[in-house]
Design an enzyme around this catalytic site. Structure first.
Site, PDB file in Angstrom:
ATOM      1  N   TYR A 157      -1.130   5.355  16.247  1.00  0.00           N
ATOM      2  CA  TYR A 157      -0.321   6.361  15.585  1.00  0.00           C
ATOM      3  C   TYR A 157       0.060   7.512  16.517  1.00  0.00           C
ATOM      4  O   TYR A 157       1.051   8.195  16.310  1.00  0.00           O
ATOM      5  CB  TYR A 157      -1.097   6.980  14.424  1.00  0.00           C
ATOM      6  CG  TYR A 157      -1.508   6.058  13.317  1.00  0.00           C
ATOM      7  CD1 TYR A 157      -0.565   5.381  12.555  1.00  0.00           C
ATOM      8  CD2 TYR A 157      -2.848   5.899  12.999  1.00  0.00           C
ATOM      9  CE1 TYR A 157      -0.946   4.564  11.507  1.00  0.00           C
ATOM     10  CE2 TYR A 157      -3.241   5.083  11.944  1.00  0.00           C
ATOM     11  CZ  TYR A 157      -2.293   4.407  11.204  1.00  0.00           C
ATOM     12  OH  TYR A 157      -2.678   3.603  10.168  1.00  0.00           O
ATOM     13  N   THR A 215       2.841  -2.884  13.984  1.00  0.00           N
ATOM     14  CA  THR A 215       2.609  -1.449  13.911  1.00  0.00           C
ATOM     15  C   THR A 215       1.283  -1.179  13.216  1.00  0.00           C
ATOM     16  O   THR A 215       0.772  -2.007  12.456  1.00  0.00           O
ATOM     17  CB  THR A 215       3.703  -0.714  13.128  1.00  0.00           C
ATOM     18  OG1 THR A 215       3.539  -0.953  11.722  1.00  0.00           O
ATOM     19  CG2 THR A 215       5.085  -1.120  13.592  1.00  0.00           C
ATOM     20  N   ASP A 216       0.732  -0.009  13.468  1.00  0.00           N
ATOM     21  CA  ASP A 216      -0.396   0.434  12.665  1.00  0.00           C
ATOM     22  C   ASP A 216       0.111   0.738  11.256  1.00  0.00           C
ATOM     23  O   ASP A 216       1.317   0.732  10.991  1.00  0.00           O
ATOM     24  CB  ASP A 216      -1.073   1.642  13.309  1.00  0.00           C
ATOM     25  CG  ASP A 216      -2.580   1.614  13.121  1.00  0.00           C
ATOM     26  OD1 ASP A 216      -3.028   1.134  12.065  1.00  0.00           O
ATOM     27  OD2 ASP A 216      -3.309   2.077  14.017  1.00  0.00           O
ATOM     28  N   TRP A 217      -0.800   1.006  10.368  1.00  0.00           N
ATOM     29  CA  TRP A 217      -0.490   1.008   8.935  1.00  0.00           C
ATOM     30  C   TRP A 217       0.311   2.229   8.493  1.00  0.00           C
ATOM     31  O   TRP A 217       0.047   3.348   8.904  1.00  0.00           O
ATOM     32  CB  TRP A 217      -1.795   0.923   8.153  1.00  0.00           C
ATOM     33  CG  TRP A 217      -2.092  -0.448   7.597  1.00  0.00           C
ATOM     34  CD1 TRP A 217      -2.516  -0.731   6.328  1.00  0.00           C
ATOM     35  CD2 TRP A 217      -2.003  -1.722   8.259  1.00  0.00           C
ATOM     36  NE1 TRP A 217      -2.682  -2.095   6.174  1.00  0.00           N
ATOM     37  CE2 TRP A 217      -2.370  -2.724   7.340  1.00  0.00           C
ATOM     38  CE3 TRP A 217      -1.627  -2.114   9.545  1.00  0.00           C
ATOM     39  CZ2 TRP A 217      -2.379  -4.089   7.648  1.00  0.00           C
ATOM     40  CZ3 TRP A 217      -1.636  -3.456   9.877  1.00  0.00           C
ATOM     41  CH2 TRP A 217      -2.002  -4.425   8.928  1.00  0.00           C
TER      42      TRP A 217
END
Length: 626
Positions: A285, A326-328
Site C-alpha cells: 500500500y 494488488t493489495d486489498w
C-alpha cells in the site's frame, strides 16, 4: 464429488467443461499451456475475462456448504460472485475442520462448473500455520500443523528447514483445496515499530533472500504443477520502511520513507524470487516519499498505482511477466458494520473508483485484491478508457497459472485424505520441534542486580538448561506446561525459580477496523511491569521469555532477570522443552534489539540494524546439553 470424465474420439479422457460434447483445445490435457490459454481466451465473453481480474475474500459454511449470504467480511453470496460476476479467485478466511474445509472446496468447484466454460476456482490464503490471528494478515494454525512465525524460521538460520516447512504447509493446503498462497513476505524488518515484522524473515537482505527462495521452492517446487501451491511474493518493492513504523493499512501510515538511502536493500530479495519462478507479486500500500531510483524521482502515490514501479521497475527492468495482484481494497471504500474505511488510495484519494481502477491498470497490475466490482471495469471498457486488449493481457497471465496448477484437469479433493493429512502427527511434531529450537537465548545465568541479599537460592537454578525437580512460580504459562518444569507453587518466595512469559509491548488502538489486531507504537515495557518483575526477582531467580513479534526494548529487564530468552511463535509446552534442553534452543536474532526508544526514533526506517544495539542480529547463546 468428482464428475465422470468424458472420452474424446481418439481415446483421451477430459473434462467437458463447456458441455458441448467434444474436447475443445482448452480441455485437452496434452496441449501446451500457451495453446490452451489462447483457445479459452477466444471463447470467453468480456464479462468472463473481467471476472478473472478480481480476487476477493470468501467465507466457508461451517458445515462444508458454500455461504449464500454476506459473511463477516465477504460482501456477497457465493453463487452471486461465481455465477453472476464470473469471479474464480478467492481468499478464504476461517477454516476449521479439515473434512468440512475439503467439502466446502468441492462444493465451490461444483458451483464453478455451472459457469459457461467451467473455469475452476483458485482458492488462496494468507499464512495459517503459526500463532498470530489477524484477519488482515494471518490466521493461527487451528487444525493445521503449528510452526513459529517466519521470524522464528529466520532465527533457525536453516534454508533446508524453511523449505521443509513450506513443503509440509503445501501438502496441507492442497489437501483442502487451497492452491495459492498470499506469501512469502519478503519485506525487511528494518523499522522496529512496524506491526508486520513477525511475518518477515528479519532485517538482513541476504538472509531474507535465501530463506524466501527456499520457502517459495517448498510451496511451488522447481516449477508449477498439479501438486504446487502458487505463491504471491510480497510486498514489492519492499514494504518495511514505514514512516515512524505506522502501517499503510491505515491513513496515518501511508508514507514509506528511505532516509538512509537503502532502497536497494529492500529490493534485493525480488530478482532472485522472480528467477525462482514466483507465480505472483503483490505491491504494498505504501506511498514512497522523496524516493529516487536510478536518478529518477518516483511519484508519491501508492505502489499499486505506480507505473514507474510496477511496469518500469518490476516488468521492464526486472523482466517479470507473471501476475501482479494488488493489495486489498485500493478501489472502493470498505463498509464493515457501521464503519466506513477509506480505500487505501494513498496519494490518489481525489480519484473516484473508476479513476483508481484505470490508474491501477495503467500501472501494470493484473488483478484487484479485495474487490468484486466487475461493473466498474466493464464500464471503463464501455467508455473506451480501458481496451479489451488490456483485459486480455492480464487474463492471459492469470489463466496460465490455473492451467499450470492442473485445475482444469481436476480441482477436487478427497475429504478422507484431507482429514488424514492436515495436522498429521509427524507434521505437528516437526512444527513443535521448530518452535522449541527457534527460541533464542539472549542472557543465561547472569547475576540479577536487584536481587535481595536475603534470597537463599543461587542464580544457578535459573541457568539453562533448567534441572528437573525445581519448585517453580510461573506467569502466563499453562498449568500443563508448567507442571513439566517441576512443582508449581503459588508464591515466588516459595520457588526455586520463576518463569514468566511476556509479549512485546505495543500501544493498543481500536478506532478503525483491523487496528486492534496490529501491534504498533512504543516498544517500551511499562515501568510498573518492570518494578513488579523486580519484586519477583528479589525472591527467586527469574527466567523471562519475551515473545518478539517486534524487537522490544529489553534494557530494563536485563538487570532484573537471571536468564532472558526470545521466542517468535512458540507454545508454552515447546518453550518449556527449550528451557529444559529437551529440544536445544538454537535460535539467533533475526534483527537487532534496540537499547531504547530514543535509539529507535533516531534510526532511519530503511536501515538494517544499529551501530550499537543492545543485542545484535545473529546473537544467540547455545546451551551445553549432555
Amino acid at each position: 464429488m468428482r464428475p465422470e470424465l468424458s472420452t474424446s474420439e481418439d481415446g483421451v479422457a477430459y473434462r467437458d467443461l463447456n458441455g458441448n460434447g467434444r474436447m475443445d483445445p482448452y480441455e485437452d490435457p496434452r496441449l501446451p499451456v500457451e495453446e490452451r490459454v489462447e483457445d479459452l481466451l477466444a471463447r470467453l465473453s468480456l464479462a468472463e475475462k473481467v471476472g478473472l481480474m478480481f480476487q476477493t475474500v470468501i467465507e466457508a459454511g461451517s458445515d462444508g456448504t458454500v455461504l449464500e449470504h454476506p459473511g463477516n467480511i465477504s460482501k456477497s453470496p457465493t453463487s452471486t460472485v461465481v455465477l453472476e460476476k464470473h469471479l474464480n479467485h478467492f481468499n478464504v478466511h476461517a477454516l476449521d475442520d479439515p473434512r468440512m474445509a475439503a467439502r466446502w472446496s468441492n462444493a465451490l468447484q461444483a458451483l464453478a462448473e455451472r459457469t459457461p466454460h467451467g473455469i475452476p476456482v483458485t482458492v488462496s490464503t494468507d499464512p495459517r500455520h503459526a500463532f498470530i490471528e489477524n484477519v488482515g494478515v494471518s490466521f493461527s494454525a487451528g487444525a493445521f500443523s503449528q510452526w513459529p512465525e517466519p521470524l522464528g524460521l529466520a532465527a533457525l538460520r536453516d534454508a533446508d528447514a524453511v523449505r521443509r516447512f513450506a513443503d509440509i504447509a503445501r501438502q496441507e493446503y492442497v489437501a483442502v483445496g487451497i492452491r495459492a498462497a498470499l506469501h512469502p513476505t519478503l519485506d525487511l524488518a528494518t523499522e522496529p515499530r512496524w506491526a508486520r515484522q513477525a511475518g518477515t524473515f528479519g532485517q538482513d537482505p541476504d538472509l531474507v533472500t535465501e530463506l524466501g527462495v527456499a520457502y517459495l521452492k517448498g510451496f511451488q517446487g522447481d516449477s508449477l504443477g498439479s501438486d504446487s501451491v502458487a505463491c504471491t511474493s510480497k510486498h514489492f518493492p519492499g514494504g518495511g520502511p514505514q514512516m515512524d513504523g505506522e502501517d499503510a493499512h491505515f491513513p496515518y501510515g501511508r508514507e514509506q520513507v528511505y532516509p538512509g538511502g537503502r532502497f536497494a536493500d529492500h529490493l534485493k530479495p525480488f530478482p532472485p524470487i522472480i528467477e525462482a519462478g514466483t507465480a505472483g507479486i503483490m505491491p504494498y500500500y505504501g506511498m514512497p516519499v522523496d524516493l529516487v531510483v536510478d536518478g529518477v524521482e518516483i511519484e508519491p502515490i501508492g505502489f499499486g498505482y505506480n507505473k514507474q514501479v510496477v511496469t518500469g521497475l518490476l516488468r521492464d527492468k526486472l523482466g517479470y511477466d507473471g501476475v501482479v495482484v494488488t493489495d486489498w481494497e485500493l478501489v472502493n471504500d470498505n463498509h464493515v458494520g457501521d464503519q466506513v474505511l477509506p480505500a487505501r488510495a494513498w496519494g490518489v484519494e481525489h480519484l473516484d473508483p473508476h479513476g483508481r481502477m484505470e490508474l491501477i491498470l495503467e500501472a501494470g497490475a493484473d488483478q484487484f485484491g479485495g474487490e468484486e466490482c466487475v461493473e466498474i471495469l466493464l464500464d471503463l471498457v464501455a467508455q473506451g478508457r480501458v481496451t479489451e486488449a488490456r483485459i486480455v493481457a492480464s487474463a492471459r497471465r492469470i489463466l496460465a497459472v490455473k492451467f499450470r496448477l492442473g485445475l482444469f484437469e481436476d480441482p477436487y479433493v478427497d475429504e478422507d485424505a484431507a482429514a488424514a493429512i492436515v495436522g498429521r502427527d509427524d507434521f505437528r511434531e516437526e512444527g513443535y520441534a521448530a518452535q522449541a529450537r527457534s527460541v533464542t537465548v539472549l542472557q543465561n545465568g547472569a547475576p540479577a542486580g536487584v536481587r535481595s541479599p536475603a534470597a537463599t537460592v543461587t542464580c544457578a537454578e535459573a541457568t539453562l538448561p533448567l534441572r528437573d525437580g525445581l519448585s517453580v512460580y510461573v506467569e502466563n504459562v499453562s498449568p500443563e506446561a508448567a507442571a513439566r518444569l517441576g512443582t508449581v507453587v503459588e508464591r515466588p518466595e516459595d520457588a526455586d525459580v520463576a518463569v514468566v512469559r511476556l509479549t512485546a509491548p505495543f500501544d493498543p488502538r481500536s478506532d478503525l477496523f483491523l487496528e486492534s489486531w496490529f501491534h504498533q507504537g512504543s516498544l517500551d515495557f511499562p515501568p510498573g511491569l518492570v518494578a513488579r518483575l523486580a519484586r519477583i526477582a528479589a525472591q527467586c531467580p527469574l527466567v523471562l521469555d519475551v515473545v518478539l513479534d517486534r524487537p522490544a526494548v529489553l534494557t530494563p529487564l536485563l538487570p532484573v532477570a537471571t536468564t532472558v530468552v526470545a521466542s517468535y511463535g512458540t507454545s508454552d509446552a515447546a518453550l518449556v522443552d527449550a528451557l529444559r534442553g529437551v529440544h536445544a534452543p538454537v535460535g539467533r536474532l533475526p534483527f537487532d534489539l534496540p537499547r531504547s526508544m530514543d535509539q529507535v526514533r533516531g534510526h532511519g526506517e530503511d536501515v538494517p540494524g544499529y551501530d550499537d544495539p543492545l543485542f545484535a542480529f545473529g546473537h544467540g547463546l547455545h546451551l551445553a546439553i549432555d
